[in-house]
Motif scaffolding. Structure first.
Motif, PDB file in Angstrom:
ATOM      1  N   LEU A 126      -7.034 -40.557  34.354  1.00  0.00           N
ATOM      2  CA  LEU A 126      -5.559 -41.396  34.348  1.00  0.00           C
ATOM      3  C   LEU A 126      -5.188 -40.886  35.438  1.00  0.00           C
ATOM      4  N   SER A 127      -4.982 -39.602  35.711  1.00  0.00           N
ATOM      5  CA  SER A 127      -4.445 -39.025  36.939  1.00  0.00           C
ATOM      6  C   SER A 127      -4.964 -39.606  37.992  1.00  0.00           C
ATOM      7  N   LYS A 128      -6.163 -39.439  38.246  1.00  0.00           N
ATOM      8  CA  LYS A 128      -6.968 -39.874  39.435  1.00  0.00           C
ATOM      9  C   LYS A 128      -6.824 -41.239  39.674  1.00  0.00           C
ATOM     10  N   GLY A 129      -6.897 -42.039  38.432  1.00  0.00           N
ATOM     11  CA  GLY A 129      -6.822 -43.576  38.773  1.00  0.00           C
ATOM     12  C   GLY A 129      -5.574 -43.975  39.202  1.00  0.00           C
ATOM     13  N   LEU A 130      -4.304 -43.314  38.498  1.00  0.00           N
ATOM     14  CA  LEU A 130      -3.022 -43.507  38.896  1.00  0.00           C
ATOM     15  C   LEU A 130      -2.775 -43.294  40.517  1.00  0.00           C
ATOM     16  N   GLY A 131      -3.475 -42.193  41.016  1.00  0.00           N
ATOM     17  CA  GLY A 131      -3.136 -41.549  42.413  1.00  0.00           C
ATOM     18  C   GLY A 131      -3.623 -42.701  43.326  1.00  0.00           C
ATOM     19  N   ILE A 132      -5.066 -43.287  43.019  1.00  0.00           N
ATOM     20  CA  ILE A 132      -5.666 -43.904  43.886  1.00  0.00           C
ATOM     21  C   ILE A 132      -4.940 -45.446  43.979  1.00  0.00           C
ATOM     22  N   GLY A 133      -4.383 -45.884  42.599  1.00  0.00           N
ATOM     23  CA  GLY A 133      -3.564 -46.878  42.494  1.00  0.00           C
ATOM     24  C   GLY A 133      -2.311 -46.891  43.353  1.00  0.00           C
ATOM     25  N   ILE A 134      -1.562 -45.634  43.329  1.00  0.00           N
ATOM     26  CA  ILE A 134      -0.311 -45.600  44.017  1.00  0.00           C
ATOM     27  C   ILE A 134      -0.781 -45.545  45.669  1.00  0.00           C
ATOM     28  N   ILE A 135      -1.884 -44.966  45.962  1.00  0.00           N
ATOM     29  CA  ILE A 135      -2.196 -44.981  47.213  1.00  0.00           C
ATOM     30  C   ILE A 135      -2.509 -46.339  48.108  1.00  0.00           C
ATOM     31  N   PHE A 190      10.356 -47.252  43.113  1.00  0.00           N
ATOM     32  CA  PHE A 190      10.563 -46.612  41.814  1.00  0.00           C
ATOM     33  C   PHE A 190       9.636 -46.521  41.006  1.00  0.00           C
ATOM     34  N   ALA A 191       8.499 -47.747  40.634  1.00  0.00           N
ATOM     35  CA  ALA A 191       7.403 -47.420  39.903  1.00  0.00           C
ATOM     36  C   ALA A 191       6.312 -46.277  40.271  1.00  0.00           C
ATOM     37  N   GLY A 192       6.278 -46.324  41.758  1.00  0.00           N
ATOM     38  CA  GLY A 192       5.504 -45.243  42.136  1.00  0.00           C
ATOM     39  C   GLY A 192       6.076 -43.618  42.183  1.00  0.00           C
ATOM     40  N   SER A 193       7.100 -43.436  42.246  1.00  0.00           N
ATOM     41  CA  SER A 193       7.645 -42.162  42.134  1.00  0.00           C
ATOM     42  C   SER A 193       7.692 -41.639  40.647  1.00  0.00           C
ATOM     43  N   LEU A 194       7.655 -42.850  39.695  1.00  0.00           N
ATOM     44  CA  LEU A 194       7.638 -42.426  38.267  1.00  0.00           C
ATOM     45  C   LEU A 194       6.249 -42.036  37.913  1.00  0.00           C
ATOM     46  N   ALA A 195       5.284 -42.780  38.381  1.00  0.00           N
ATOM     47  CA  ALA A 195       3.617 -42.398  38.032  1.00  0.00           C
ATOM     48  C   ALA A 195       3.338 -41.099  38.661  1.00  0.00           C
ATOM     49  N   ARG A 196       4.056 -40.764  39.833  1.00  0.00           N
ATOM     50  CA  ARG A 196       3.774 -39.560  40.618  1.00  0.00           C
ATOM     51  C   ARG A 196       4.172 -38.299  39.677  1.00  0.00           C
ATOM     52  N   ILE A 197       5.232 -38.465  39.033  1.00  0.00           N
ATOM     53  CA  ILE A 197       5.600 -37.316  38.357  1.00  0.00           C
ATOM     54  C   ILE A 197       4.321 -36.753  37.375  1.00  0.00           C
ATOM     55  N   PHE A 198       3.540 -37.579  36.816  1.00  0.00           N
ATOM     56  CA  PHE A 198       2.472 -37.226  35.945  1.00  0.00           C
ATOM     57  C   PHE A 198       1.301 -36.749  36.781  1.00  0.00           C
ATOM     58  N   PRO A 238      -5.546 -32.423  46.882  1.00  0.00           N
ATOM     59  CA  PRO A 238      -6.374 -33.559  46.754  1.00  0.00           C
ATOM     60  C   PRO A 238      -5.876 -34.787  47.464  1.00  0.00           C
ATOM     61  N   PHE A 239      -6.540 -35.759  48.260  1.00  0.00           N
ATOM     62  CA  PHE A 239      -5.581 -36.677  48.828  1.00  0.00           C
ATOM     63  C   PHE A 239      -4.966 -37.551  47.707  1.00  0.00           C
ATOM     64  N   SER A 240      -5.558 -37.922  46.635  1.00  0.00           N
ATOM     65  CA  SER A 240      -5.075 -38.650  45.580  1.00  0.00           C
ATOM     66  C   SER A 240      -3.829 -38.222  44.892  1.00  0.00           C
ATOM     67  N   ALA A 241      -3.498 -36.990  45.343  1.00  0.00           N
ATOM     68  CA  ALA A 241      -2.325 -36.518  44.639  1.00  0.00           C
ATOM     69  C   ALA A 241      -1.085 -36.753  45.740  1.00  0.00           C
ATOM     70  N   TRP A 242      -1.364 -37.042  47.033  1.00  0.00           N
ATOM     71  CA  TRP A 242      -0.241 -37.275  48.094  1.00  0.00           C
ATOM     72  C   TRP A 242      -0.391 -38.263  49.114  1.00  0.00           C
TER      73      TRP A 242
END
Length: 252
Positions: free
Chosen positions: A48-57, A200-208, A105-109
């Protein structure tokens, strides 16, 4: 059961490299596709975290594009604060430099890279449409020169950590400047609602994802504060939805 696992494994082999590179460690791959344990909570969190990270990027590639297009279409930067953009750029740059220095990892930032490029473009456009194109070009040159120095081995880790720690006051002050500008104007000017809500949505997901992928409390706290501040501006966008610079001028 072993034969069935072997069949599934052979079917998944073409995708294994992709899954291991971007979505899960090998232990989770084995848990899902060899042991058929699709309810393993730690592995589900990783995916979930990796998927969200890639989606945010992927989303960040275009998150501020509506804002840039709105500025260019209106040929005006009314309602946008250059000081707010500078402080936002400071925060984005700090996150990017801190993540690179810590080998996260790049998916985190990764979105920080694309947000930085788009924010720099917005900063230049604010100066350009304010009749200060020369100052805008100087801003570009100075920023990228400082970025090169910051990302080089010359810069001590203590400086990078301090910059990341300064993100929190920078985010708060930057957003407060924009909030005050909106309140003073009685509208949000050329601020793009699409970009505001996506941020706003992206920063919320980035907390997790920051908690899950980096375990860094400083990163997580930065995104908590960023989400709160972005939420205030999002509320302003809704509050001033039917207000515009033209309507205010007519009333005056």
């Amino acid at each position: 059961m072993a034969a069935e696992a072997g069949k599934v494994s052979s079917v998944m082999d073409p995708l294994k490299g992709l899954l291991l590179t971007y979505f899960m460690p090998e232990s989770c791959y084995d848990e899902f596709f060899l042991n058929f344990n699709f309810l393993d909570v730690p592995c589900l969190k990783v995916v979930l975290s990796k998927g969200l990270g890639i989606g945010i990027i992927l989303g960040s590639v275009m998150v501020k594009l509506p804002q840039i297009l709105k500025l260019m279409g209106a040929q005006s930067a009314e309602g946008l604060s250059f000081n707010s953009v500078l402080l936002e750029l400071l925060a984005i740059t700090g996150t990017m430099a801190y993540s690179i220095a810590n080998h996260f990892p790049f998916s985190a930032w990764g979105e920080a890279l694309f947000l930085m490029l788009q924010t720099v473009a917005i900063g230049f456009l604010i100066q350009h449409y304010g009749g200060r194109t020369g100052r805008g070009l100087l801003f570009l040159v100075v920023y990228f020169a400082l970025l090169v120095v910051l990302l080089s081995p010359v810069t001590p880790m203590s400086v990078v950590t301090t910059l990341q720690a300064s993100n929190m006051p920078a985010i708060i002050i930057g957003r407060l400047i924009q909030v005050a500008t909106n309140s003073q104007n009685g509208h949000t000017g050329q601020l793009s609602a699409v970009s505001v809500f996506l941020l706003f949505a992206g920063s919320l997901a980035r907390i997790f994802t920051s908690v899950q992928e980096t375990g860094d409390s400083l990163m997580a706290l930065t995104y908590v504060i960023s989400s709160s501040c972005n939420g205030v501006i999002a509320l302003q966008v809704l509050y001033y939805w039917n207000s515009s610079p033209e309507q205010k001028k007519k009333k005056e």
